[in-house]
Scaffold this motif. Structure first.
Motif, PDB file in Angstrom:
ATOM      1  N   ALA A  23      65.862  17.520  71.999  1.00 33.97           N
ATOM      2  CA  ALA A  23      66.612  16.405  71.416  1.00 33.97           C
ATOM      3  C   ALA A  23      66.484  15.167  72.283  1.00 33.97           C
ATOM      4  O   ALA A  23      66.375  14.037  71.780  1.00 33.97           O
ATOM      5  CB  ALA A  23      68.083  16.793  71.262  1.00 33.97           C
ATOM      6  N   GLY A  24      66.478  15.361  73.606  1.00 33.40           N
ATOM      7  CA  GLY A  24      66.307  14.236  74.528  1.00 33.40           C
ATOM      8  C   GLY A  24      64.950  13.590  74.399  1.00 33.40           C
ATOM      9  O   GLY A  24      64.824  12.355  74.447  1.00 33.40           O
ATOM     10  N   ILE A  25      63.918  14.419  74.235  1.00 34.48           N
ATOM     11  CA  ILE A  25      62.555  13.902  74.052  1.00 34.48           C
ATOM     12  C   ILE A  25      62.475  13.053  72.792  1.00 34.48           C
ATOM     13  O   ILE A  25      61.908  11.956  72.790  1.00 34.48           O
ATOM     14  CB  ILE A  25      61.548  15.069  73.977  1.00 34.48           C
ATOM     15  CG1 ILE A  25      61.421  15.752  75.341  1.00 34.48           C
ATOM     16  CG2 ILE A  25      60.178  14.574  73.505  1.00 34.48           C
ATOM     17  CD1 ILE A  25      60.609  17.030  75.312  1.00 34.48           C
ATOM     18  N   LEU A  26      63.062  13.566  71.699  1.00 34.66           N
ATOM     19  CA  LEU A  26      63.030  12.834  70.434  1.00 34.66           C
ATOM     20  C   LEU A  26      63.818  11.530  70.527  1.00 34.66           C
ATOM     21  O   LEU A  26      63.383  10.493  70.011  1.00 34.66           O
ATOM     22  CB  LEU A  26      63.593  13.719  69.321  1.00 34.66           C
ATOM     23  CG  LEU A  26      63.358  13.245  67.878  1.00 34.66           C
ATOM     24  CD1 LEU A  26      61.863  13.163  67.578  1.00 34.66           C
ATOM     25  CD2 LEU A  26      64.025  14.190  66.891  1.00 34.66           C
ATOM     26  N   ALA A  27      64.965  11.571  71.194  1.00 40.26           N
ATOM     27  CA  ALA A  27      65.774  10.368  71.346  1.00 40.26           C
ATOM     28  C   ALA A  27      65.049   9.321  72.186  1.00 40.26           C
ATOM     29  O   ALA A  27      65.064   8.124  71.864  1.00 40.26           O
ATOM     30  CB  ALA A  27      67.107  10.720  71.998  1.00 40.26           C
ATOM     31  N   ALA A  28      64.399   9.764  73.261  1.00 44.58           N
ATOM     32  CA  ALA A  28      63.645   8.849  74.121  1.00 44.58           C
ATOM     33  C   ALA A  28      62.506   8.191  73.351  1.00 44.58           C
ATOM     34  O   ALA A  28      62.258   6.982  73.478  1.00 44.58           O
ATOM     35  CB  ALA A  28      63.107   9.592  75.339  1.00 44.58           C
ATOM     36  N   ALA A  29      61.817   8.995  72.536  1.00 43.97           N
ATOM     37  CA  ALA A  29      60.724   8.454  71.729  1.00 43.97           C
ATOM     38  C   ALA A  29      61.245   7.425  70.736  1.00 43.97           C
ATOM     39  O   ALA A  29      60.604   6.401  70.492  1.00 43.97           O
ATOM     40  CB  ALA A  29      60.009   9.583  70.985  1.00 43.97           C
ATOM     41  N   GLY A  30      62.423   7.702  70.171  1.00 43.47           N
ATOM     42  CA  GLY A  30      63.026   6.760  69.233  1.00 43.47           C
ATOM     43  C   GLY A  30      63.357   5.439  69.900  1.00 43.47           C
ATOM     44  O   GLY A  30      63.136   4.360  69.331  1.00 43.47           O
TER      45      GLY A  30
END
Length: 217
Positions: free
Chosen positions: A15-22
């Protein structure tokens, strides 16, 4: 207990990876708008924004929620160890977006005059094919999310925005230089170039996801 903690930690990390990418994608999106406006001008930006608003609405209706829906459906089948059914869901979803995305793209292309008028019609038609491509990309993103890996989706989002930024500015500049003869044509071709960038970004994201899918099939 250890397995539960490991699963929870993995979920938080993904979830952190996806949020960072966003966040990175948003920053890139904000940074390129200034240069794009300086290339196409205020009138061109007005055409672009007007067309983009309707493009976004049709995209939302046709396929914007596809990744999360596919992810949940396939993840459920994988959790129940119904691997064949999970792959059937994937194929069924792909057929669905090909049909619905195709219809939505054609509707937006031929019905652009129903939403906007004048020069903005050309810009909206330039956006239309992107809806078809985005549906396919959404299914692939949902497929990998169902397998508890957000890295392909995250990288594809960043690549999408980078390609969008580069192609939007470059295509707008090239079209203006080649075809613009006055302020009106400057705005039209500039806005159309910006719309091409959106399509190029989605195509870049799709190309990356197809490579990852082929490598992990």
């Amino acid at each position: 207990m250890a397995d539960k903690n490991s699963s929870k930690n993995n979920f938080i990390m993904q979830a952190g990876i996806l949020a960072a990418a966003g966040i990175i994608s948003r920053i890139i999106g904000l940074l390129y708008r200034g240069p794009l406006q300086s290339v196409i001008g205020n009138l061109g930006l007005g055409y672009y924004q007007s067309a983009y608003n309707y493009y976004t609405i049709i995209l939302l209706i046709s396929s914007y929620s596809i990744p999360s829906a596919i992810s949940k459906a396939i993840a459920q089948k994988l959790g129940e160890k119904e691997y064949r059914n999970a792959h059937r869901l994937f194929h069924g979803a792909m057929i669905y977006v090909l049909v619905v995305g195709g219809i939505a793209s054609l509707f937006l292309f031929f019905g652009a005059g129903l939403f906007v008028s004048g020069a903005a019609v050309t810009v909206l038609r330039t956006f239309a094919p992107t809806i078809f491509v985005y549906g396919i990309l959404g299914v692939l993103r949902g497929y990998f999310q169902a397998h508890s890996t957000m890295m392909p989706t995250s990288i594809s989002q960043i690549l999408e925005q980078i390609a969008n930024a580069i192609v939007s500015i470059l295509a707008a500049w090239l079209l203006i230089k080649k075809f613009a003869v006055d302020e009106e044509t400057h705005a039209i071709y500039g806005a159309a170039g910006g719309a091409m960038g959106t399509g190029a970004g989605v195509l870049t994201g799709l190309a990356f996801m197809l490579i990852v899918y082929a490598a992990n099939r």
